[in-house]
Design a protein around this motif. Structure first.
Motif, PDB file in Angstrom:
ATOM      1  N   THR A  36       2.565   1.633  -3.444  1.00  0.00           N
ATOM      2  CA  THR A  36       1.583   2.017  -4.457  1.00  0.00           C
ATOM      3  C   THR A  36       1.179   3.478  -4.315  1.00  0.00           C
ATOM      4  O   THR A  36       1.056   4.218  -5.302  1.00  0.00           O
ATOM      5  CB  THR A  36       0.335   1.118  -4.361  1.00  0.00           C
ATOM      6  OG1 THR A  36       0.719  -0.244  -4.535  1.00  0.00           O
ATOM      7  CG2 THR A  36      -0.683   1.485  -5.419  1.00  0.00           C
ATOM      8  N   SER A  37       0.995   3.932  -3.074  1.00  0.00           N
ATOM      9  CA  SER A  37       0.610   5.318  -2.831  1.00  0.00           C
ATOM     10  C   SER A  37       1.712   6.286  -3.267  1.00  0.00           C
ATOM     11  O   SER A  37       1.450   7.308  -3.916  1.00  0.00           O
ATOM     12  CB  SER A  37       0.297   5.526  -1.347  1.00  0.00           C
ATOM     13  OG  SER A  37      -0.778   4.716  -0.932  1.00  0.00           O
ATOM     14  N   ILE A  65       0.835  -1.209   0.000  1.00  0.00           N
ATOM     15  CA  ILE A  65       0.000   0.000   0.000  1.00  0.00           C
ATOM     16  C   ILE A  65       0.869   1.257   0.000  1.00  0.00           C
ATOM     17  O   ILE A  65       0.620   2.221  -0.742  1.00  0.00           O
ATOM     18  CB  ILE A  65      -0.937  -0.003   1.223  1.00  0.00           C
ATOM     19  CG1 ILE A  65      -2.019  -1.070   1.053  1.00  0.00           C
ATOM     20  CG2 ILE A  65      -1.581   1.373   1.409  1.00  0.00           C
ATOM     21  CD1 ILE A  65      -2.923  -0.840  -0.134  1.00  0.00           C
ATOM     22  N   VAL A  66       1.912   1.251   0.831  1.00  0.00           N
ATOM     23  CA  VAL A  66       2.797   2.412   0.893  1.00  0.00           C
ATOM     24  C   VAL A  66       3.479   2.653  -0.452  1.00  0.00           C
ATOM     25  O   VAL A  66       3.519   3.775  -0.973  1.00  0.00           O
ATOM     26  CB  VAL A  66       3.840   2.235   2.010  1.00  0.00           C
ATOM     27  CG1 VAL A  66       4.899   3.351   1.926  1.00  0.00           C
ATOM     28  CG2 VAL A  66       3.171   2.252   3.375  1.00  0.00           C
ATOM     29  N   SER A  78       1.965   6.217  -7.127  1.00  0.00           N
ATOM     30  CA  SER A  78       0.812   6.883  -7.752  1.00  0.00           C
ATOM     31  C   SER A  78       0.903   8.394  -7.590  1.00  0.00           C
ATOM     32  O   SER A  78       0.646   9.161  -8.531  1.00  0.00           O
ATOM     33  CB  SER A  78      -0.489   6.365  -7.130  1.00  0.00           C
ATOM     34  OG  SER A  78      -0.639   4.974  -7.339  1.00  0.00           O
ATOM     35  N   GLY A  79       1.270   8.835  -6.387  1.00  0.00           N
ATOM     36  CA  GLY A  79       1.412  10.272  -6.153  1.00  0.00           C
ATOM     37  C   GLY A  79       2.490  10.891  -7.018  1.00  0.00           C
ATOM     38  O   GLY A  79       2.334  11.992  -7.551  1.00  0.00           O
TER      39      GLY A  79
END
Length: 338
Positions: A293-294, A290-291, A297-298
């Motif tokens: 990917t975030s 999750i980290v 993406s950002g």
């Protein structure tokens, strides 16, 4: 003095105020958006200064109503009619103060030009010393604020932070007190007219043209009436225009950020493989994914946004649309030499 519509009468004929030459010595450009309350007071103060300095008969005042929805045009005409040579331009829609000033510059015919705010914050009594420096050989003269004490703390702090970031990104100088009160010669005006970009930060362009410059310190006054239309959205757009018009640093920073993130991603992947092969420590799962990917993406969205600003401006230029449209032009008739 009779008022004529320039789009209906060409050329202007002699009548009204008498000049020593056919072309005025000084043109004063005043952009105005919904300034029906402040503009008459500013014009009264300006005309008082011009009269005291024996400049009224050698000056023209160009007011550009930037798509005003109030009675700004009528207020300007009523304040100037019979008192000075003037041009009042009514733009069809609001295009921003810098575009409105460029419209005013296209109507200016003086040997020297001064850009003055409509809200009375730029004191007209600063114009004579600015004019003296122009006549002494300077090409550009800035009114330099002695401070920003009249601005709220939040505005002063954000402005200071932006100017430091701007100098770091572009390598260009920009006074921390800002640039918005300026006088320059017709030669500079001619040079400015060669720049045709739509999203052009005008004062920053003038500051970096390369012509000789001087400053005249002044105390910025409080607004004489009405409320400011200089919104946060408009300030933000100008900030983006200033950076994108003079630097490719945002794209290079995004490229650098991409390299750093890619390096960190490969390093993390390599570390994960080593841990799985050499040790019995289980590989982190959901939280790590999750980290990562975030972050990725950002970073991608940030890069798209930065590149998109440049692409949009390129598209805006290639459309070839006019920067502004003049609904009407009201002017006093210009006299010929006696």
């Amino acid at each position: 003095m009779k008022t004529v519509h320039r789009n209906a009468v060409k050329p202007l004929v002699s009548c009204g105020i008498v000049h020593t030459t056919d072309r005025p010595h000084l043109s004063i450009i005043i952009p105005a958006w919904n300034e029906e309350a402040a503009l008459p007071l500013t014009l009264d103060s300006l005309l008082t200064v011009l009269e005291a300095e024996n400049l009224r008969d050698r000056s023209e005042i160009v007011v550009v109503s930037d798509g005003s929805t109030d009675t700004t045009v009528a207020a300007a005409t009523a304040s100037l009619k019979g008192r000075a040579e003037y041009v009042v331009v009514d733009l069809a829609r609001n295009v921003g103060s810098h575009a409105a000033i460029r419209c005013g510059l296209s109507h200016a015919s003086g040997d020297h030009i001064v850009v003055l705010s409509a809200d009375g914050q730029d004191p007209p009594d600063t114009i004579p010393p600015m004019l003296q420096k122009l006549e002494s050989g300077s090409d550009i003269v800035w009114g330099l604020r002695a401070g920003r004490d009249n601005d709220p703390f939040s505005k002063r702090a954000s402005a200071g932070a932006f100017y430091r970031m701007f100098r770091w990104l572009t390598g260009l100088e920009y006074p921390p007190s800002g640039l918005d009160f300026v006088g320059f010669t017709k030669q500079v005006n001619s040079a400015v007219s060669q720049y045709t970009e739509r999203n052009l930060p005008l004062f920053l362009l003038i500051y970096n043209l390369g012509y000789s410059q001087a400053v005249v310190p002044y105390e910025r006054a409080e607004r004489v009436a009405g409320t400011s239309g200089w919104s946060f959205r408009k300030r933000t757009k100008l900030a983006v225009d200033m950076i994108t018009a003079f630097s490719a640093a945002p794209i290079r920073l995004v490229s650098l950020l991409g390299v750093i993130v890619a390096f960190l991603g490969f390093s993390f992947g390599l570390l994960t493989m080593i841990r799985a092969i050499v040790t019995d420590i289980p590989v982190s799962g959901w939280s790590s994914m999750i980290v990562l990917t975030s972050v990725m993406s950002g970073t991608i969205l940030l890069g798209i946004a930065a590149i998109g600003e440049y692409v949009w401006r390129s598209l805006d230029e290639t459309r070839g649309r006019p920067i502004y449209l003049e609904r009407d032009v009201l002017a006093s008739e210009r006299p010929k030499d006696p």
